[in-house]
Scaffold this motif. Structure first.
Motif, mmCIF file in Angstrom:
data_model
loop_
_atom_site.group_PDB
_atom_site.id
_atom_site.type_symbol
_atom_site.label_atom_id
_atom_site.label_comp_id
_atom_site.label_asym_id
_atom_site.label_seq_id
_atom_site.Cartn_x
_atom_site.Cartn_y
_atom_site.Cartn_z
ATOM 1 N N ASP A 132 0.816 -1.224 0.000
ATOM 2 C CA ASP A 132 0.000 0.000 0.000
ATOM 3 C C ASP A 132 0.850 1.275 0.000
ATOM 4 O O ASP A 132 0.643 2.171 0.831
ATOM 5 N N PRO A 133 1.813 1.365 -0.909
ATOM 6 C CA PRO A 133 2.642 2.580 -0.924
ATOM 7 C C PRO A 133 1.871 3.780 -1.453
ATOM 8 O O PRO A 133 1.120 3.682 -2.425
ATOM 9 N N TYR A 134 2.072 4.913 -0.836
ATOM 10 C CA TYR A 134 1.415 6.150 -1.275
ATOM 11 C C TYR A 134 2.349 7.321 -0.958
ATOM 12 O O TYR A 134 2.724 7.528 0.201
ATOM 13 N N LYS A 135 2.736 8.030 -1.984
ATOM 14 C CA LYS A 135 3.631 9.181 -1.850
ATOM 15 C C LYS A 135 4.928 8.795 -1.140
ATOM 16 O O LYS A 135 5.297 9.367 -0.110
ATOM 17 N N ILE A 136 5.611 7.802 -1.710
ATOM 18 C CA ILE A 136 6.913 7.404 -1.186
ATOM 19 C C ILE A 136 7.992 8.200 -1.900
ATOM 20 O O ILE A 136 8.085 8.152 -3.132
ATOM 21 N N ASP A 137 8.797 8.904 -1.173
ATOM 22 C CA ASP A 137 9.865 9.683 -1.792
ATOM 23 C C ASP A 137 11.004 8.777 -2.211
ATOM 24 O O ASP A 137 11.448 8.812 -3.360
ATOM 25 N N VAL A 149 4.693 -5.422 -2.503
ATOM 26 C CA VAL A 149 3.328 -5.700 -2.926
ATOM 27 C C VAL A 149 2.712 -4.381 -3.393
ATOM 28 O O VAL A 149 2.771 -3.381 -2.669
ATOM 29 N N GLY A 150 2.134 -4.411 -4.577
ATOM 30 C CA GLY A 150 1.541 -3.186 -5.093
ATOM 31 C C GLY A 150 2.432 -2.546 -6.128
ATOM 32 O O GLY A 150 3.442 -3.124 -6.548
ATOM 33 N N SER A 172 2.013 7.312 3.004
ATOM 34 C CA SER A 172 1.793 6.199 3.935
ATOM 35 C C SER A 172 2.363 4.915 3.329
ATOM 36 O O SER A 172 2.528 4.805 2.110
ATOM 37 N N LEU A 173 2.638 3.945 4.187
ATOM 38 C CA LEU A 173 3.237 2.684 3.759
ATOM 39 C C LEU A 173 3.033 1.644 4.853
ATOM 40 O O LEU A 173 3.128 1.959 6.043
#
Length: 211
Positions: A132-137, A149-150, A172-173
């Motif tokens: 569930d990665p979201y806005k990972i720098d 995963v993802g 978030s992660l």
């Protein structure tokens, strides 16, 4: 005389018991709040007074400017955890590293920064799944055994330094793993902007209990 003296004494005793209950409840609540928000030395005092529950299952770890909630956790070797890392900042990038023995030689803001902030990286050899990665720098896997995963798009996988996912504001992660056989106290923190976040209080403790 005996009757007159006896009745007030009984009333006073009852009032004192109520106060004890009230202040006792306030004390426990305050200690619990301290364990979440206070600095490590105060957290240690609160932990000695009321203990610290063992976290299991799903854990939400929030990143703010410049602190974590919670900043103290107790894990147990062998437990399977799902930690959801959430950057609550609207303006700042934040990361999550866990280790021991901070390299103080390079602990200088605006100076040279060694890539290895911790002498011992907690995640070395640990199997961990990221989802569930979201806005990972960016993400540094270092020596962890990572399963993704993802979508791979959000990850900018880099090398050098400790295991550290760095999240953009609002990012978030999820990290799923089994607590390795590494009991004892571990420190965690954010070293973004050459340790400034860490020095400003963005740090915490994890106490890992034996199985």
């Amino acid at each position: 005389m005996d009757v007159e003296n006896h009745e007030p004494t009984g009333i006073l005793q009852q009032q004192w018991n109520r106060r004890q209950v009230i202040w006792g409840g306030v004390g426990v609540t305050a200690a619990a709040l301290i364990s979440l928000f206070a600095k490590p030395d105060i957290v240690s005092l609160a932990r000695n007074l009321v203990g610290s529950p063992v976290s299991s299952g799903k854990i939400n770890l929030y990143q703010f400017d410049y602190y974590y909630i919670p900043n103290y956790m107790t894990w147990r070797v062998g437990d399977k955890l799902e930690v959801t890392l959430q950057n609550q900042s609207h303006t700042h990038w934040h990361e999550w590293t866990i280790g021991r023995k901070l390299n103080m030689d390079y602990f200088q803001g605006f100076g040279y920064m060694d890539a290895d902030a911790w002498a011992i990286d907690f995640w070395d050899g640990v199997d961990v799944t990221l989802s569930d990665p979201y806005k990972i720098d960016n993400f540094v896997p270092n020596k962890a055994h990572v399963t993704y995963v993802g979508p791979k798009g959000p990850y900018q996988i880099t090398t050098g330094g400790d295991f550290s996912p760095t999240l953009q504001p609002g990012g978030s992660l999820k990290l799923t793993f089994t607590v390795p056989n590494k009991p004892g106290l571990w420190h965690f923190g954010c070293f973004v902007q050459e340790f400034i976040h860490y020095r400003d209080g963005m740090q915490g403790l994890i106490n890992i209990l034996p199985a």
